[in-house]
Design a protein around this motif. Sequence first.
Motif, PDB file in Angstrom:
ATOM      1  N   PRO A   6     -31.185  19.503  59.588  1.00 17.79           N
ATOM      2  CA  PRO A   6     -30.679  20.906  59.416  1.00 17.79           C
ATOM      3  C   PRO A   6     -30.653  21.434  57.742  1.00 17.79           C
ATOM      4  N   ASP A   7     -30.975  22.466  57.737  1.00 14.48           N
ATOM      5  CA  ASP A   7     -30.826  22.851  56.186  1.00 14.48           C
ATOM      6  C   ASP A   7     -29.848  24.157  55.980  1.00 14.48           C
ATOM      7  N   ILE A   8     -28.670  24.014  55.838  1.00 19.24           N
ATOM      8  CA  ILE A   8     -27.454  24.671  55.750  1.00 19.24           C
ATOM      9  C   ILE A   8     -27.768  25.712  54.636  1.00 19.24           C
ATOM     10  N   ALA A   9     -28.080  25.249  53.583  1.00 21.02           N
ATOM     11  CA  ALA A   9     -27.984  26.323  52.305  1.00 21.02           C
ATOM     12  C   ALA A   9     -29.025  27.150  52.681  1.00 21.02           C
ATOM     13  N   ASN A  10     -30.472  27.134  53.334  1.00 23.87           N
ATOM     14  CA  ASN A  10     -31.460  28.035  53.691  1.00 23.87           C
ATOM     15  C   ASN A  10     -31.160  28.723  54.804  1.00 23.87           C
ATOM     16  N   HIS A  11     -30.676  28.123  55.982  1.00 26.80           N
ATOM     17  CA  HIS A  11     -30.487  28.720  57.335  1.00 26.80           C
ATOM     18  C   HIS A  11     -29.377  29.282  57.816  1.00 26.80           C
ATOM     19  N   LYS A  60     -25.703  31.296  52.183  1.00 30.07           N
ATOM     20  CA  LYS A  60     -24.632  29.969  52.042  1.00 30.07           C
ATOM     21  C   LYS A  60     -24.363  29.459  50.859  1.00 30.07           C
ATOM     22  N   GLY A  61     -25.275  29.289  50.068  1.00 23.61           N
ATOM     23  CA  GLY A  61     -25.108  28.486  48.992  1.00 23.61           C
ATOM     24  C   GLY A  61     -26.291  28.202  47.868  1.00 23.61           C
ATOM     25  N   ILE A  62     -25.968  27.630  46.797  1.00 24.53           N
ATOM     26  CA  ILE A  62     -27.306  27.238  45.768  1.00 24.53           C
ATOM     27  C   ILE A  62     -27.787  25.873  46.115  1.00 24.53           C
ATOM     28  N   HIS A  63     -28.694  25.313  45.730  1.00 23.58           N
ATOM     29  CA  HIS A  63     -29.336  24.255  45.926  1.00 23.58           C
ATOM     30  C   HIS A  63     -29.301  23.197  44.722  1.00 23.58           C
ATOM     31  N   MET A  64     -28.115  22.646  45.180  1.00 22.78           N
ATOM     32  CA  MET A  64     -27.698  21.612  44.113  1.00 22.78           C
ATOM     33  C   MET A  64     -28.565  20.643  43.593  1.00 22.78           C
ATOM     34  N   SER A  65     -29.176  20.083  44.552  1.00 22.01           N
ATOM     35  CA  SER A  65     -30.166  19.138  44.256  1.00 22.01           C
ATOM     36  C   SER A  65     -31.304  19.522  43.486  1.00 22.01           C
ATOM     37  N   ARG A  66     -31.921  20.764  43.299  1.00 29.38           N
ATOM     38  CA  ARG A  66     -32.810  21.306  42.322  1.00 29.38           C
ATOM     39  C   ARG A  66     -32.349  21.328  41.062  1.00 29.38           C
ATOM     40  N   LEU A  67     -31.000  21.670  40.648  1.00 21.19           N
ATOM     41  CA  LEU A  67     -30.387  21.462  39.376  1.00 21.19           C
ATOM     42  C   LEU A  67     -30.344  20.016  38.983  1.00 21.19           C
TER      43      LEU A  67
HETATM   44  N1  LIG Z   1     -24.488  24.277  47.950  1.00 18.69           N
HETATM   45  C1  LIG Z   1     -23.609  23.477  47.982  1.00 18.69           C
HETATM   46  N2  LIG Z   1     -24.367  22.207  48.164  1.00 18.69           N
HETATM   47  C2  LIG Z   1     -23.409  20.914  48.514  1.00 18.69           C
HETATM   48  C3  LIG Z   1     -22.065  21.193  48.120  1.00 18.69           C
HETATM   49  N3  LIG Z   1     -21.556  19.951  48.349  1.00 18.69           N
HETATM   50  C4  LIG Z   1     -22.422  19.139  48.611  1.00 18.69           C
HETATM   51  N4  LIG Z   1     -23.489  19.810  48.720  1.00 18.69           N
HETATM   52  C5  LIG Z   1     -24.804  19.195  49.135  1.00 18.69           C
HETATM   53  O1  LIG Z   1     -26.022  19.158  48.145  1.00 18.69           O
HETATM   54  C6  LIG Z   1     -27.121  18.804  48.916  1.00 18.69           C
HETATM   55  C7  LIG Z   1     -28.172  19.371  48.290  1.00 18.69           C
HETATM   56  O2  LIG Z   1     -28.545  20.592  48.680  1.00 18.69           O
HETATM   57  P1  LIG Z   1     -30.187  21.262  48.346  1.00 18.69           P
HETATM   58  O3  LIG Z   1     -30.090  21.251  47.191  1.00 18.69           O
HETATM   59  O4  LIG Z   1     -30.018  22.703  49.311  1.00 18.69           O
HETATM   60  O5  LIG Z   1     -31.094  20.239  49.135  1.00 18.69           O
HETATM   61  P2  LIG Z   1     -32.413  20.238  49.922  1.00 18.69           P
HETATM   62  O6  LIG Z   1     -32.218  21.653  51.134  1.00 18.69           O
HETATM   63  O7  LIG Z   1     -32.705  18.933  50.389  1.00 18.69           O
HETATM   64  O8  LIG Z   1     -33.288  20.757  48.852  1.00 18.69           O
HETATM   65  P3  LIG Z   1     -34.440  22.056  48.949  1.00 18.69           P
HETATM   66  O9  LIG Z   1     -35.091  21.563  50.024  1.00 18.69           O
HETATM   67  O10 LIG Z   1     -34.757  22.022  47.383  1.00 18.69           O
HETATM   68  O11 LIG Z   1     -33.558  23.098  49.210  1.00 18.69           O
HETATM   69  C8  LIG Z   1     -27.064  19.412  50.373  1.00 18.69           C
HETATM   70  O12 LIG Z   1     -26.930  17.966  51.274  1.00 18.69           O
HETATM   71  C9  LIG Z   1     -25.607  19.721  50.374  1.00 18.69           C
HETATM   72  O13 LIG Z   1     -24.916  19.553  51.497  1.00 18.69           O
HETATM   73  C10 LIG Z   1     -21.588  22.338  47.906  1.00 18.69           C
HETATM   74  O14 LIG Z   1     -20.440  22.679  47.642  1.00 18.69           O
HETATM   75  N5  LIG Z   1     -22.404  23.444  47.919  1.00 18.69           N
END
Ligand SMILES: Nc1nc2c(ncn2[C@@H]2O[C@H](COP(=O)(O)OP(=O)(O)OP(=O)(O)O)[C@@H](O)[C@H]2O)c(=O)[nH]1
Length: 308
Positions: A6-11, A60-67
């Motif tokens: 599941p991809d909460i941030a995107n979907h 929903k939110g930003i993509h923290m992993s990208r930063l």
């Molecule tokens: N946006 C956001 N993400 C959080 C938070 N706390 C933890 N995360 C986690 O950060 C992780 C990385 O999110 P993404 O950068 O969207 O990861 P991803 O979908 O694997 O990466 P992409 O495919 O590049 O979008 C996820 O597992 C989120 O659950 C929060 O407060 N906000």
Amino acid sequence: MTTSMPDIANHTTAQTEGTLDWVGMSNIEMPMMVASKGQTERMVSAHVDAFVNLKEAKAKGIHMSRLYLLIDDLSTSGVLNYDSIVTLLDGFISSHQDLSDQAKVEFNFEYHLRRKSLISGKEGWKSYPVTITGSINKGELTIELAVDVRYSSTCPCSAALARQLIQQAFNDKFSQQSELSLTDVHDWLGTTDGVVATPHSQRSVAELKVKLNSSVNDFPITELVDLIEDSLKTPVQAAVKREDEQEFARLNGQNLMFCEDAARRLQHSMNQANHFDDFWLRINHLESLHAHDAVSVTTKGVAGGYQP
Ligand SMILES: Nc1nc2c(ncn2[C@@H]2O[C@H](COP(=O)(O)OP(=O)(O)OP(=O)(O)O)[C@@H](O)[C@H]2O)c(=O)[nH]1
């Protein structure tokens, strides 16, 4: 067969809609190779804050992993300098297309410099807290360098009051004598009765922040430290032999200062240097007379620039 995750941030969409000024991560621990002018590139243990805005109210939110991964890439394959911060900030925004158009990053670390003793010819390490920040805010790029320098300040008022007590003690001791012996006075001055009072002095901290421009790629950390220490004259010392301690006592006596004096000295030096687009400084005298601090703040005074 792989199971898709599941991809909460995107979907998914936000439970409650709204734009946010800054979203990101604080206190990321990472080693960083720092480019500092006049020093060989050096690894430091940094704490990093990374943020973008969230301009899409429904997202929903930003993509923290990208930063995180962009900073990690800088940590493992790059060098922290002016250009790499600009590239990093651009990466923060381009990795968040449609979500963000503003970015900021902050690196906090201790930077060690070799410092010479005052007299003895020894040297030792001193550690300086450094903060480097970069931001792209409403299209405007800002890169700043801040450094803290610790020093000693002796109170001029206390020194005058102590001198008065020393004069009184001198009168009490010698006013009844018809003839003064140089040797007697010299010997008396060498006793605790001769210096009956000492002025209070305190550990003090000068905080200096400058705005950088693209003409300086390597950070001028040493230049700022030198400028502060040369202006204030009484930085805390590293290796200290007795001759160094005596010179430190002399320098303290010859550089009595209120927090206003210290701020004006530094302001003067920064205005003389004049190659920083803007500066902000704060002087903190961690008083030994009081339990509170004496503080003064000033800036270069650029229109639209740093506010005190
Ligand atoms: N946006 C956001 N993400 C959080 C938070 N706390 C933890 N995360 C986690 O950060 C992780 C990385 O999110 P993404 O950068 O969207 O990861 P991803 O979908 O694997 O990466 P992409 O495919 O590049 O979008 C996820 O597992 C989120 O659950 C929060 O407060 N906000």
